[in-house]
Design a protein around this motif. Structure first.
Motif, PDB file in Angstrom:
ATOM      1  N   VAL A 148      -3.871  72.662  24.689  1.00  0.00           N
ATOM      2  CA  VAL A 148      -2.821  73.620  24.320  1.00  0.00           C
ATOM      3  C   VAL A 148      -2.464  74.432  25.568  1.00  0.00           C
ATOM      4  CG1 VAL A 148      -2.238  75.649  22.926  1.00  0.00           C
ATOM      5  CG2 VAL A 148      -3.537  73.772  21.904  1.00  0.00           C
ATOM      6  N   ASN A 149      -1.169  74.520  25.856  1.00  0.00           N
ATOM      7  CA  ASN A 149      -0.686  75.344  26.968  1.00  0.00           C
ATOM      8  C   ASN A 149      -0.047  76.609  26.414  1.00  0.00           C
ATOM      9  OD1 ASN A 149      -1.303  73.214  28.819  1.00  0.00           O
ATOM     10  ND2 ASN A 149       0.609  72.196  28.205  1.00  0.00           N
ATOM     11  N   THR A 150      -0.275  77.734  27.060  1.00  0.00           N
ATOM     12  CA  THR A 150       0.404  78.953  26.620  1.00  0.00           C
ATOM     13  C   THR A 150       1.753  79.050  27.315  1.00  0.00           C
ATOM     14  OG1 THR A 150      -1.705  80.084  26.312  1.00  0.00           O
ATOM     15  CG2 THR A 150       0.257  81.456  26.374  1.00  0.00           C
ATOM     16  N   ALA A 151       2.811  78.933  26.532  1.00  0.00           N
ATOM     17  CA  ALA A 151       4.152  79.205  27.064  1.00  0.00           C
ATOM     18  C   ALA A 151       4.492  80.630  26.644  1.00  0.00           C
ATOM     19  CB  ALA A 151       5.146  78.178  26.550  1.00  0.00           C
ATOM     20  N   VAL A 163       6.846  75.120  31.225  1.00  0.00           N
ATOM     21  CA  VAL A 163       5.601  74.814  30.491  1.00  0.00           C
ATOM     22  C   VAL A 163       5.927  74.018  29.225  1.00  0.00           C
ATOM     23  CG1 VAL A 163       3.638  75.804  29.231  1.00  0.00           C
ATOM     24  CG2 VAL A 163       4.351  76.808  31.417  1.00  0.00           C
ATOM     25  N   VAL A 164       7.004  74.392  28.539  1.00  0.00           N
ATOM     26  CA  VAL A 164       7.392  73.660  27.324  1.00  0.00           C
ATOM     27  C   VAL A 164       7.779  72.220  27.702  1.00  0.00           C
ATOM     28  CG1 VAL A 164       9.074  73.532  25.436  1.00  0.00           C
ATOM     29  CG2 VAL A 164       8.056  75.736  26.054  1.00  0.00           C
ATOM     30  N   GLY A 165       8.504  72.058  28.797  1.00  0.00           N
ATOM     31  CA  GLY A 165       8.896  70.716  29.245  1.00  0.00           C
ATOM     32  C   GLY A 165       7.698  69.857  29.621  1.00  0.00           C
ATOM     33  N   LEU A 166       6.761  70.447  30.372  1.00  0.00           N
ATOM     34  CA  LEU A 166       5.534  69.723  30.753  1.00  0.00           C
ATOM     35  C   LEU A 166       4.769  69.279  29.512  1.00  0.00           C
ATOM     36  CD1 LEU A 166       3.708  71.788  33.554  1.00  0.00           C
ATOM     37  CD2 LEU A 166       4.264  69.360  33.615  1.00  0.00           C
ATOM     38  N   THR A 167       4.710  70.174  28.531  1.00  0.00           N
ATOM     39  CA  THR A 167       3.959  69.896  27.299  1.00  0.00           C
ATOM     40  C   THR A 167       4.565  68.691  26.577  1.00  0.00           C
ATOM     41  OG1 THR A 167       3.409  72.239  27.088  1.00  0.00           O
ATOM     42  CG2 THR A 167       3.268  70.898  25.072  1.00  0.00           C
ATOM     43  N   ARG A 168       5.885  68.722  26.418  1.00  0.00           N
ATOM     44  CA  ARG A 168       6.531  67.640  25.665  1.00  0.00           C
ATOM     45  C   ARG A 168       6.401  66.306  26.406  1.00  0.00           C
ATOM     46  NH1 ARG A 168      11.500  71.550  24.105  1.00  0.00           N
ATOM     47  NH2 ARG A 168      10.712  72.216  22.066  1.00  0.00           N
ATOM     48  N   THR A 171       1.503  66.706  18.009  1.00  0.00           N
ATOM     49  CA  THR A 171       1.542  66.646  19.475  1.00  0.00           C
ATOM     50  C   THR A 171       2.968  66.876  19.956  1.00  0.00           C
ATOM     51  OG1 THR A 171       0.655  65.545  21.418  1.00  0.00           O
ATOM     52  CG2 THR A 171       1.859  64.127  19.860  1.00  0.00           C
ATOM     53  N   GLY A 172       3.085  67.505  21.122  1.00  0.00           N
ATOM     54  CA  GLY A 172       4.403  67.781  21.699  1.00  0.00           C
ATOM     55  C   GLY A 172       5.106  68.958  21.050  1.00  0.00           C
ATOM     56  N   SER A 173       4.393  69.703  20.205  1.00  0.00           N
ATOM     57  CA  SER A 173       5.067  70.814  19.535  1.00  0.00           C
ATOM     58  C   SER A 173       5.056  72.062  20.428  1.00  0.00           C
ATOM     59  CB  SER A 173       4.410  71.129  18.186  1.00  0.00           C
ATOM     60  OG  SER A 173       3.206  71.805  18.390  1.00  0.00           O
ATOM     61  N   ALA A 174       6.083  72.884  20.224  1.00  0.00           N
ATOM     62  CA  ALA A 174       6.155  74.186  20.893  1.00  0.00           C
ATOM     63  C   ALA A 174       6.135  75.199  19.751  1.00  0.00           C
ATOM     64  CB  ALA A 174       7.428  74.289  21.717  1.00  0.00           C
ATOM     65  N   MET A 175       4.932  75.661  19.428  1.00  0.00           N
ATOM     66  CA  MET A 175       4.752  76.449  18.204  1.00  0.00           C
ATOM     67  C   MET A 175       4.952  77.945  18.457  1.00  0.00           C
ATOM     68  SD  MET A 175       1.393  77.004  15.915  1.00  0.00           S
ATOM     69  CE  MET A 175       1.243  75.421  15.173  1.00  0.00           C
TER      70      MET A 175
END
Ligand SMILES: NC(=O)c1ccc[n+]([C@@H]2O[C@H](COP(=O)([O-])OP(=O)(O)OC[C@H]3O[C@@H](n4cnc5c(N)ncnc54)[C@H](O)[C@@H]3O)[C@@H](O)[C@H]2O)c1
Length: 266
Positions: free
Chosen positions: A153-156, A177-182, A253-257
């Motif tokens: 999990v990354n903190t955006a 960060v959101v782009g890297l996560t996805r 996975t790939g969610s930006a919650m």
């Protein structure tokens, strides 16, 4: 006869359990990271407490150990690739593996209009709030691929999906960060690795309280941005991160919650 698609009820009580898991938490010396480290340890994880602040590392580690949990501190700068590698090496040498990572270390912006922002301030922000996440993903995923899976999990931030005035460096880094996560979620889903981001709204931590200062007018303006009518607490982000890192979120996975009291709905 009912088809066997309904899980046994006790799954609901066990899937948040982190017993037998090893987790790295960055920025674990304060605020959201410290609370998440304590929560994951309380749920049974062995925790690597990583922070640039030695005092912060020590305080979080002591709290976990006092509560009967397992924690090992490491003082690191997450912008330094060898330091990032050291956190993974420590997880493996101390606890035998790495199953979960919360990449959360970050800084706030000094705040300036784009036209006046010194290049050094921009570069420092990108390094701490974005490049550090790239480095963490690179080395954590390398390890997890060989190990057969894991969860990250990354903190955006809410500022990772909407703009915010006068902090263009922070907004750009958190969108990154959101782009890297996805992108990482897509590339490594086939290896059993889930990558998600949590997007806090205004959370009462040293970062936000120092940015707001003591001015009640500023504080009320920040609160008004949250339809829920208050700021959040570290534990409310920790709960989301811990859920995303657990087997309870096995299809996510790939969610930006967003965990933001409705901030990004406005
Ligand atoms: N507090 C909020 O309102 C809020 C809102 C949205 C997103 N966030 C994000 O949440 C994360 C945690 O912030 P917080 O509010 O708990 O702040 P905080 O200042 O309480 O904690 C941040 C921690 O990160 C550590 N850190 C900073 N740079 C580091 C580096 N280079 N290497 C290792 N550790 C480093 C600090 O020492 C500190 O312990 C940050 O990524 C922040 O951008 C916070």
């Amino acid at each position: 006869m009912r088809e066997n698609t309904v899980p046994a009820v006790d799954a609901a009580f066990t899937q948040l359990n982190m017993a037998g898991r090893v987790a790295i938490i960055t920025g674990a010396g304060s605020g959201i990271g410290a609370t998440t480290a304590v929560l994951l340890a309380a749920r049974g994880a062995a925790v690597i407490v990583a922070d640039i602040s030695a005092a912060g590392c020590e305080a979080t580690t002591e709290q976990i150990r006092r509560d009967g949990g397992s924690a090992t501190p490491i003082v690191v700068d997450m912008t330094d690739e060898s330091d990032v590698r050291a956190t993974i090496d420590l997880a493996v040498s101390t606890y035998g593996g790495l199953h979960a990572a919360f990449n959360n270390a970050g800084i706030g912006s000094k705040g300036a209009p784009l036209t006046d922002m010194p290049l050094e301030d921009w570069q420092h922000m990108i390094s701490v709030n974005l490049t550090s996440i790239f480095l963490c993903l690179k080395h954590q995923i390398r390890h997890m691929k060989n190990q057969g899976g894991g969860a990250i999990v990354n903190t955006a931030s809410g500022a990772g999906v909407v703009g915010f005035p006068n902090v263009i460096d922070y907004v750009a880094a958190k969108h990154g960060v959101v782009g890297l996560t996805r992108a990482a979620a897509i590339d490594y889903a086939g290896h059993g690795i889930r990558v998600n981001a949590v997007l806090p709204g205004g959370i009462e931590t040293p970062m936000l309280t120092s940015a707001m200062g003591k001015d009640e007018i500023v504080r009320s303006a920040v609160v008004r941005g949250h339809p829920i009518g208050r700021l959040g607490q570290s534990l409310e982000i920790a709960e989301a991160a811990a859920w995303l890192l657990s087997d309870a979120a096995s299809f996510v996975t790939g969610s930006a919650m967003a965990v933001d009291g409705g901030y990004t709905c406005m």
